[in-house]
Design a protein around this motif. Structure first.
Motif, mmCIF file in Angstrom:
data_model
loop_
_atom_site.group_PDB
_atom_site.id
_atom_site.type_symbol
_atom_site.label_atom_id
_atom_site.label_comp_id
_atom_site.label_asym_id
_atom_site.label_seq_id
_atom_site.Cartn_x
_atom_site.Cartn_y
_atom_site.Cartn_z
ATOM 1 N N PHE A 350 0.658 -0.955 0.244
ATOM 2 C CA PHE A 350 -0.492 -0.403 0.181
ATOM 3 C C PHE A 350 1.045 1.770 -0.028
ATOM 4 C CE2 PHE A 350 0.480 -0.912 4.862
ATOM 5 C CZ PHE A 350 1.500 0.738 4.648
ATOM 6 N N ASP A 351 0.425 2.241 -0.852
ATOM 7 C CA ASP A 351 1.057 3.741 -0.633
ATOM 8 C C ASP A 351 0.269 4.201 0.533
ATOM 9 O OD1 ASP A 351 2.495 2.077 -2.395
ATOM 10 O OD2 ASP A 351 2.007 3.692 -4.108
ATOM 11 N N GLN A 352 0.639 5.592 0.512
ATOM 12 C CA GLN A 352 0.199 6.737 1.775
ATOM 13 C C GLN A 352 0.565 7.769 1.597
ATOM 14 O OE1 GLN A 352 1.657 4.442 5.961
ATOM 15 N NE2 GLN A 352 -0.764 5.029 5.504
ATOM 16 N N SER A 353 -0.328 8.859 1.099
ATOM 17 C CA SER A 353 -0.353 9.916 1.883
ATOM 18 C C SER A 353 -0.782 11.065 2.200
ATOM 19 C CB SER A 353 -0.625 10.930 0.119
ATOM 20 O OG SER A 353 -0.625 10.354 -1.067
ATOM 21 N N ILE A 354 0.462 11.753 3.813
ATOM 22 C CA ILE A 354 -0.476 11.254 5.022
ATOM 23 C C ILE A 354 -0.107 13.059 5.549
ATOM 24 C CG2 ILE A 354 -0.284 11.498 7.271
ATOM 25 C CD1 ILE A 354 0.207 8.574 6.870
ATOM 26 N N ALA A 355 -0.846 14.357 4.783
ATOM 27 C CA ALA A 355 -0.812 15.709 5.234
ATOM 28 C C ALA A 355 -0.838 16.053 6.263
ATOM 29 C CB ALA A 355 -1.659 16.530 4.165
ATOM 30 N N ILE A 356 0.273 17.001 6.813
ATOM 31 C CA ILE A 356 0.656 17.322 7.703
ATOM 32 C C ILE A 356 -0.070 18.725 7.808
ATOM 33 C CG2 ILE A 356 2.477 18.885 9.487
ATOM 34 C CD1 ILE A 356 2.167 15.706 9.995
ATOM 35 N N SER A 357 0.419 19.795 6.792
ATOM 36 C CA SER A 357 -0.464 21.018 6.347
ATOM 37 C C SER A 357 -1.220 21.210 5.365
ATOM 38 C CB SER A 357 1.373 21.917 5.721
ATOM 39 O OG SER A 357 1.863 21.279 4.707
#
Length: 399
Positions: A350-357
């Motif tokens: 799996f891939d993931q894009s976890i936003a902080i801003s």
């Protein structure tokens, strides 16, 4: 789960980065170089499930030669007694105003993993993992807008990946592996038909009529340099034929392979199939915890390819792995006929894009869409072969 993560909320924590997780507490500290993480890393390696790509030697050598301007950001998670429970090794890059943290190794590490002590991994909830990532972002030596984490196994050595508790999407490709055993003949008979084995024996006899055929693992400096240079030459020719960018043609790649394959405890093992003194196929892999992970391969151009030297080398290498007592042989992620022909197991990734801003949130949406489109293309029975064909036609027209 949703493919797009909102900016993570995090949990309340002390100035020391201590976070409550159920009945226990843990602290997060971040260091900017491998020397500062060495003791904790080496203490955790024997207990934490990981592949050859997450060994300290592989990671440090890769970052030294191929960091390409990224900043090292290694997070160490410790319990109340100061015992290391997890290590998350990231490289932070900045492009067009967006600061992105990714696993060290990028696409050259077929599997993106953190090192987690199994009991600790099982104790975590999604909110705990969110809190860890937010604390890493807060303490990183470089700003982080987004964690872009690719090719992560859902589980490794029977331990579920804690990062899978957060929103994620299926990777474009699977990982491919083969279960080994002490009887190499039985392993090959399980996955290769009798007719195919006969063809392979005939092809090896054809090569032997030219000169003696041998399987060799590079063991000295001169051999390591020769195998590396030959691999890079063959690979450059192959990428040109396919009409795609040569990911091994970047500055520092040669030095990385040579250094990683050298010394008393090499991070990469290089092997070759030779006809006389001529190298007709090469393979490089990383070994950890009984698993051989194939990193790269190449074949000599020309008529010798009619004798399938790459496949012959794989058969010799699998036998070598069985003899050494290894339990799993993998060919990494990505679609290729030889992978599905020799492997009988897959590793869901799996891939993931976890936003902080807010900038990270906007970028996450774009990465998620691109990932979905790429997976749809690669898993299509007609579209992906068409893309490969068009690439080759473009390469020929350019040549």
């Amino acid at each position: 789960m949703s493919a797009i993560a909102e900016p993570i909320a995090g949990r309340s924590m002390t100035s020391e980065g201590r976070i409550a997780a159920g009945a226990a507490a843990f602290a997060v500290r971040v260091v900017a170089d491998f020397d500062a993480a060495r003791d904790a890393w080496l203490a955790l390696e024997p207990e934490a499930p990981h592949s050859g790509y997450q060994q300290l030697g592989w990671q440090q050598t890769f970052h030294h030669h191929l960091s390409d301007g990224t900043r090292c950001c290694i997070a160490i998670v410790e319990d109340a007694a100061g015992r290391t429970q997890a290590i998350l090794p990231f490289a932070v890059s900045s492009r067009l105003g967006l600061a992105t943290a990714s696993f060290i190794g990028g696409k050259h590490a077929n599997f993106g993993l953190a090192l987690w002590r199994p009991a600790f991994a099982r104790s975590l909830a999604a909110a705990d993992v969110e809190a860890i990532l937010r604390e890493i972002a807060a303490r990183s030596p470089a700003p982080i807008d987004l964690f872009e984490l690719s090719n992560q196994p859902l589980a490794w050595e029977g331990v579920d990946n804690p990062l899978a508790l957060l929103p994620h999407r299926a990777s474009p490709s699977f990982g491919y592996h083969l279960a080994l055993g002490p009887d190499a003949d039985a392993v090959l008979e399980r996955v290769v038909s009798a007719s195919s084995r006969r063809k392979m024996r005939k092809k090896e006899r054809n090569l032997a009529e030219i000169a003696p055929v041998s399987f060799t693992v590079a063991s000295d400096a001169a051999e390591i340099v020769r195998f590396t240079d030959t691999f890079l030459t063959y690979k450059a020719q192959r990428f040109a034929e396919l009409g795609i960018a040569n990911v091994f043609g970047v500055p520092g790649m040669r030095d990385f392979i040579i250094e990683a394959a050298s010394g008393p405890a090499p991070s990469i093992e290089l092997c070759a199939l030779k006809v006389g003194d001529e190298i007709v196929a090469l393979f490089g892999g990383a070994i950890a915890r009984g698993r051989y992970s194939g990193m790269f391969n190449a074949m000599a151009p020309g008529d010798v390819q009619h004798e399938s030297p790459g496949e012959l080398l794989l058969h010799h290498l699998i036998r070598h792995c069985c003899t050494r007592g290894l339990t799993v042989f993998d060919l990494g992620a990505g679609e290729a006929g030889y992978k599905s022909n020799i492997c009988d197991g897959v590793d869901p990734l799996f891939d993931q894009s976890i936003a902080i801003s807010w900038k990270g949130e906007l970028a996450a949406r774009g990465f998620a869409l691109t990932g979905h489109l790429k997976r749809s293309a690669k898993q299509s029975s007609w579209l992906w072969p068409l893309i490969v064909k068009l690439r080759r036609l473009r390469a020929r027209s350019t040549a």
